[in-house]
Design a protein around this motif. Structure first.
Motif, PDB file in Angstrom:
ATOM      1  N   TYR A 177      10.747 -13.332   0.624  1.00  0.00           N
ATOM      2  CA  TYR A 177       9.400 -12.803   0.398  1.00  0.00           C
ATOM      3  C   TYR A 177       9.488 -11.632  -0.579  1.00  0.00           C
ATOM      4  CZ  TYR A 177       4.497 -12.550   1.936  1.00  0.00           C
ATOM      5  OH  TYR A 177       3.124 -12.616   2.002  1.00  0.00           O
ATOM      6  N   PRO A 178       9.493 -11.889  -1.890  1.00  0.00           N
ATOM      7  CA  PRO A 178       9.561 -10.802  -2.872  1.00  0.00           C
ATOM      8  C   PRO A 178       8.326  -9.896  -2.813  1.00  0.00           C
ATOM      9  CG  PRO A 178      10.090 -12.919  -3.876  1.00  0.00           C
ATOM     10  CD  PRO A 178       9.532 -13.207  -2.523  1.00  0.00           C
ATOM     11  N   ILE A 179       8.476  -8.682  -3.301  1.00  0.00           N
ATOM     12  CA  ILE A 179       7.392  -7.702  -3.259  1.00  0.00           C
ATOM     13  C   ILE A 179       6.153  -8.166  -4.036  1.00  0.00           C
ATOM     14  CG2 ILE A 179       6.748  -5.379  -4.031  1.00  0.00           C
ATOM     15  CD1 ILE A 179       9.470  -4.418  -3.216  1.00  0.00           C
ATOM     16  N   PRO A 180       6.279  -8.730  -5.238  1.00  0.00           N
ATOM     17  CA  PRO A 180       5.063  -9.199  -5.921  1.00  0.00           C
ATOM     18  C   PRO A 180       4.289 -10.237  -5.124  1.00  0.00           C
ATOM     19  CG  PRO A 180       6.882  -9.085  -7.461  1.00  0.00           C
ATOM     20  CD  PRO A 180       7.469  -8.877  -6.103  1.00  0.00           C
ATOM     21  N   ALA A 181       5.010 -11.136  -4.438  1.00  0.00           N
ATOM     22  CA  ALA A 181       4.336 -12.135  -3.606  1.00  0.00           C
ATOM     23  C   ALA A 181       3.637 -11.477  -2.424  1.00  0.00           C
ATOM     24  CB  ALA A 181       5.347 -13.172  -3.122  1.00  0.00           C
ATOM     25  N   LEU A 182       4.251 -10.447  -1.859  1.00  0.00           N
ATOM     26  CA  LEU A 182       3.628  -9.714  -0.755  1.00  0.00           C
ATOM     27  C   LEU A 182       2.291  -9.121  -1.186  1.00  0.00           C
ATOM     28  CD1 LEU A 182       3.669  -8.181   2.025  1.00  0.00           C
ATOM     29  CD2 LEU A 182       4.897  -6.366   0.806  1.00  0.00           C
ATOM     30  N   ILE A 183       2.265  -8.477  -2.345  1.00  0.00           N
ATOM     31  CA  ILE A 183       1.034  -7.846  -2.834  1.00  0.00           C
ATOM     32  C   ILE A 183      -0.036  -8.898  -3.113  1.00  0.00           C
ATOM     33  CG2 ILE A 183       0.058  -6.425  -4.672  1.00  0.00           C
ATOM     34  CD1 ILE A 183       2.847  -5.153  -4.981  1.00  0.00           C
ATOM     35  N   ALA A 184       0.359  -9.981  -3.789  1.00  0.00           N
ATOM     36  CA  ALA A 184      -0.613 -11.014  -4.135  1.00  0.00           C
ATOM     37  C   ALA A 184      -1.154 -11.727  -2.901  1.00  0.00           C
ATOM     38  CB  ALA A 184       0.029 -12.026  -5.078  1.00  0.00           C
ATOM     39  N   ASN A 185      -0.311 -11.937  -1.911  1.00  0.00           N
ATOM     40  CA  ASN A 185      -0.731 -12.667  -0.712  1.00  0.00           C
ATOM     41  C   ASN A 185      -1.652 -11.866   0.181  1.00  0.00           C
ATOM     42  OD1 ASN A 185      -0.108 -15.345  -0.393  1.00  0.00           O
ATOM     43  ND2 ASN A 185       1.914 -14.989   0.484  1.00  0.00           N
ATOM     44  N   ASN A 186      -1.455 -10.560   0.241  1.00  0.00           N
ATOM     45  CA  ASN A 186      -2.135  -9.754   1.250  1.00  0.00           C
ATOM     46  C   ASN A 186      -3.188  -8.806   0.705  1.00  0.00           C
ATOM     47  OD1 ASN A 186      -0.409 -10.261   3.887  1.00  0.00           O
ATOM     48  ND2 ASN A 186       1.042  -9.994   2.224  1.00  0.00           N
ATOM     49  N   TYR A 187      -3.363  -8.754  -0.596  1.00  0.00           N
ATOM     50  CA  TYR A 187      -4.275  -7.763  -1.162  1.00  0.00           C
ATOM     51  C   TYR A 187      -5.715  -7.990  -0.699  1.00  0.00           C
ATOM     52  CZ  TYR A 187      -5.951  -4.307  -4.478  1.00  0.00           C
ATOM     53  OH  TYR A 187      -6.504  -3.187  -5.037  1.00  0.00           O
ATOM     54  N   GLY A 188      -6.092  -9.225  -0.514  1.00  0.00           N
ATOM     55  CA  GLY A 188      -7.453  -9.500  -0.071  1.00  0.00           C
ATOM     56  C   GLY A 188      -7.718  -9.109   1.372  1.00  0.00           C
ATOM     57  N   GLU A 189      -6.657  -8.902   2.158  1.00  0.00           N
ATOM     58  CA  GLU A 189      -6.812  -8.558   3.569  1.00  0.00           C
ATOM     59  C   GLU A 189      -6.628  -7.062   3.839  1.00  0.00           C
ATOM     60  OE1 GLU A 189      -3.937 -10.836   5.613  1.00  0.00           O
ATOM     61  OE2 GLU A 189      -4.511 -12.745   4.732  1.00  0.00           O
ATOM     62  N   MET A 190      -6.469  -6.277   2.786  1.00  0.00           N
ATOM     63  CA  MET A 190      -6.053  -4.894   2.987  1.00  0.00           C
ATOM     64  C   MET A 190      -7.107  -4.038   3.665  1.00  0.00           C
ATOM     65  SD  MET A 190      -6.334  -3.411  -0.865  1.00  0.00           S
ATOM     66  CE  MET A 190      -7.931  -3.265  -1.700  1.00  0.00           C
ATOM     67  N   LEU A 191      -8.377  -4.454   3.628  1.00  0.00           N
ATOM     68  CA  LEU A 191      -9.430  -3.630   4.216  1.00  0.00           C
ATOM     69  C   LEU A 191      -9.521  -3.795   5.728  1.00  0.00           C
ATOM     70  CD1 LEU A 191     -12.254  -4.101   1.552  1.00  0.00           C
ATOM     71  CD2 LEU A 191     -10.638  -2.214   1.774  1.00  0.00           C
ATOM     72  N   SER A 192      -8.794  -4.752   6.295  1.00  0.00           N
ATOM     73  CA  SER A 192      -8.906  -5.000   7.726  1.00  0.00           C
ATOM     74  C   SER A 192      -8.192  -3.946   8.563  1.00  0.00           C
ATOM     75  CB  SER A 192      -8.358  -6.393   8.063  1.00  0.00           C
ATOM     76  OG  SER A 192      -6.989  -6.482   7.688  1.00  0.00           O
ATOM     77  N   LEU A 193      -7.212  -3.272   7.992  1.00  0.00           N
ATOM     78  CA  LEU A 193      -6.469  -2.231   8.699  1.00  0.00           C
ATOM     79  C   LEU A 193      -6.451  -0.957   7.857  1.00  0.00           C
ATOM     80  CD1 LEU A 193      -3.418  -4.260  10.045  1.00  0.00           C
ATOM     81  CD2 LEU A 193      -5.328  -3.382  11.381  1.00  0.00           C
ATOM     82  N   PRO A 194      -6.500   0.201   8.489  1.00  0.00           N
ATOM     83  CA  PRO A 194      -6.578   1.451   7.736  1.00  0.00           C
ATOM     84  C   PRO A 194      -5.393   1.671   6.786  1.00  0.00           C
ATOM     85  CG  PRO A 194      -7.126   1.814  10.047  1.00  0.00           C
ATOM     86  CD  PRO A 194      -6.600   0.424   9.934  1.00  0.00           C
ATOM     87  N   LEU A 195      -4.186   1.314   7.228  1.00  0.00           N
ATOM     88  CA  LEU A 195      -2.995   1.596   6.433  1.00  0.00           C
ATOM     89  C   LEU A 195      -2.571   0.434   5.525  1.00  0.00           C
ATOM     90  CD1 LEU A 195      -0.706   3.478   8.990  1.00  0.00           C
ATOM     91  CD2 LEU A 195      -2.118   4.441   7.179  1.00  0.00           C
ATOM     92  N   TYR A 196      -3.310  -0.657   5.602  1.00  0.00           N
ATOM     93  CA  TYR A 196      -2.893  -1.844   4.858  1.00  0.00           C
ATOM     94  C   TYR A 196      -2.904  -1.583   3.350  1.00  0.00           C
ATOM     95  CZ  TYR A 196      -1.772  -6.772   5.486  1.00  0.00           C
ATOM     96  OH  TYR A 196      -1.128  -7.954   5.585  1.00  0.00           O
ATOM     97  N   GLU A 197      -3.995  -1.023   2.843  1.00  0.00           N
ATOM     98  CA  GLU A 197      -4.090  -0.749   1.406  1.00  0.00           C
ATOM     99  C   GLU A 197      -2.998   0.214   0.968  1.00  0.00           C
ATOM    100  OE1 GLU A 197      -7.209   1.019  -1.926  1.00  0.00           O
ATOM    101  OE2 GLU A 197      -7.711   1.076   0.213  1.00  0.00           O
ATOM    102  N   THR A 237       0.052   7.843  -0.099  1.00  0.00           N
ATOM    103  CA  THR A 237       0.234   9.032   0.747  1.00  0.00           C
ATOM    104  C   THR A 237      -0.124   8.780   2.209  1.00  0.00           C
ATOM    105  OG1 THR A 237      -1.967   9.774   0.025  1.00  0.00           O
ATOM    106  CG2 THR A 237      -0.058  10.689  -1.134  1.00  0.00           C
ATOM    107  N   ASP A 238      -1.103   7.894   2.462  1.00  0.00           N
ATOM    108  CA  ASP A 238      -1.495   7.623   3.850  1.00  0.00           C
ATOM    109  C   ASP A 238      -0.352   7.002   4.649  1.00  0.00           C
ATOM    110  OD1 ASP A 238      -3.991   8.630   3.346  1.00  0.00           O
ATOM    111  OD2 ASP A 238      -4.928   6.675   3.002  1.00  0.00           O
ATOM    112  N   ILE A 239       0.317   6.016   4.053  1.00  0.00           N
ATOM    113  CA  ILE A 239       1.425   5.365   4.764  1.00  0.00           C
ATOM    114  C   ILE A 239       2.620   6.310   4.855  1.00  0.00           C
ATOM    115  CG2 ILE A 239       2.462   4.283   2.718  1.00  0.00           C
ATOM    116  CD1 ILE A 239       2.126   2.621   6.138  1.00  0.00           C
ATOM    117  N   LEU A 240       2.819   7.174   3.852  1.00  0.00           N
ATOM    118  CA  LEU A 240       3.916   8.139   3.893  1.00  0.00           C
ATOM    119  C   LEU A 240       3.671   9.244   4.911  1.00  0.00           C
ATOM    120  CD1 LEU A 240       4.715   8.452   0.070  1.00  0.00           C
ATOM    121  CD2 LEU A 240       6.109   7.338   1.818  1.00  0.00           C
ATOM    122  N   ALA A 241       2.395   9.499   5.213  1.00  0.00           N
ATOM    123  CA  ALA A 241       2.084  10.485   6.248  1.00  0.00           C
ATOM    124  C   ALA A 241       2.403   9.952   7.640  1.00  0.00           C
ATOM    125  CB  ALA A 241       0.611  10.881   6.155  1.00  0.00           C
ATOM    126  N   GLU A 242       2.330   8.644   7.809  1.00  0.00           N
ATOM    127  CA  GLU A 242       2.605   8.021   9.108  1.00  0.00           C
ATOM    128  C   GLU A 242       4.094   7.703   9.298  1.00  0.00           C
ATOM    129  OE1 GLU A 242       0.565   7.171  11.651  1.00  0.00           O
ATOM    130  OE2 GLU A 242      -1.239   8.044  10.756  1.00  0.00           O
TER     131      GLU A 242
END
Length: 299
Positions: free
Chosen positions: A247-267, A42-47
């Protein structure tokens, strides 16, 4: 005797209610997953609007740009090419093993297929990195006049096709094995050759099962992560050829999940990516079920 009969009736009712509870729970679990992913998105959909997220191709989280078009196209491309490679090979292998080979050969092949299907996906990724990527980089690319690193859509599709090959072959063998022998004998008695019998009788009788097995393989391929991540190049671009990175979607999630806390909308963006993948797989399976139902109704 009467008490024993009542006991059996009560036991059957309890078993029936338990099965109903488990069935409803499995359906509710799917609904809960969909609701949870949507709420996290919902956060990303609000933006950004839903349509904007799906049609934009720019992926710059630091600049608040979250476009998923390149990831969607990469997912569909690598899965589609993998199915194009694996489907005819698995069909011909299953036909060979069920219609032409002796039972001794089938007993030898079955364990090999089970071993190949049970291997962890990271092993396929390592194999692709060590074997497939150098072949594409050193041989395929120069043969078509293109310079490539080898980490391409084609590499991901080849690795993915090898991963789903044992699943498809095993399912097709089960389907062809369940076709009535009387149908084969009747076709041969009318003068048809073995290949004509296979083509017009066995394949026709097993058409719905072939479609269902292919849908199952596509569903697995859509969600495959590690193996594809290791060989597809992981560039957020729309590939214009098989030798471009994707860059398939599963690879995107696996590659970036550890960095999601660095930006508010990343997660929220990554959860939205998971929601898209969930919806795509669900819609694909539902449409395939409807198609199978229409085929059975015509038959």
């Amino acid at each position: 005797m009467k008490n024993f009969r009542n006991y059996r009736i009560i036991k059957d009712r309890i078993a029936s209610e338990i099965m109903v509870i488990f069935t409803i729970s499995s359906l509710l679990l799917v609904v809960a997953m969909a609701i949870g992913l949507y709420l996290k998105s919902t956060d990303i959909l609000a933006e950004h609007s839903f349509w904007e997220l799906l049609t934009a191709s720019e992926w710059r989280p630091m600049q608040n740009q979250f476009g998923f078009l390149a990831f969607l196209i990469g997912t569909f491309y690598v899965t589609g090419v993998a199915i194009i490679i694996a489907l005819p090979i698995s069909l011909l292998m299953a036909i060979l093993l069920t219609e032409y080979c002796r039972s001794v050969v089938r007993k030898f092949i079955y364990p090999l297929l089970d071993i190949l299907a049970s291997l962890p996906s990271v092993i396929f990724g390592v194999w692709g990195t060590l074997i497939v990527v150098p072949i594409i980089s050193d041989w395929v690319g120069p043969a078509v006049g293109t310079s490539t690193s080898g980490y391409t859509l084609l590499s991901g599709a080849i690795v993915l096709s090898v991963m789903i090959l044992p699943l498809l072959v095993s399912l097709f063998m089960e389907i062809f094995g369940n076709v009535s022998h009387e149908l084969r004998e009747a076709s041969l008695a009318l003068g048809a050759t073995r290949w004509q019998t296979t083509k017009h009788v066995v394949l026709r009788a097993g058409l719905s099962g072939i479609i269902a097995s292919t849908v199952l393989a596509i569903s697995r391929a859509l969600g495959e992560t590690i193996a594809v991540l290791m060989v597809c190049g992981n560039l957020a671009i729309i590939p214009s050829s098989l030798l471009d990175a994707c860059y398939p979607i599963p690879a995107l999630i696996a590659n970036n999940y550890g960095e999601m806390l660095s930006l508010p909308l990343y997660e929220s963006a990554l959860m939205f990516a998971a929601f898209i993948l969930f919806f795509v797989v669900l819609a694909f399976n539902l449409s395939a079920r409807l198609y199978l139902k229409s085929v059975k109704d015509k038959v």
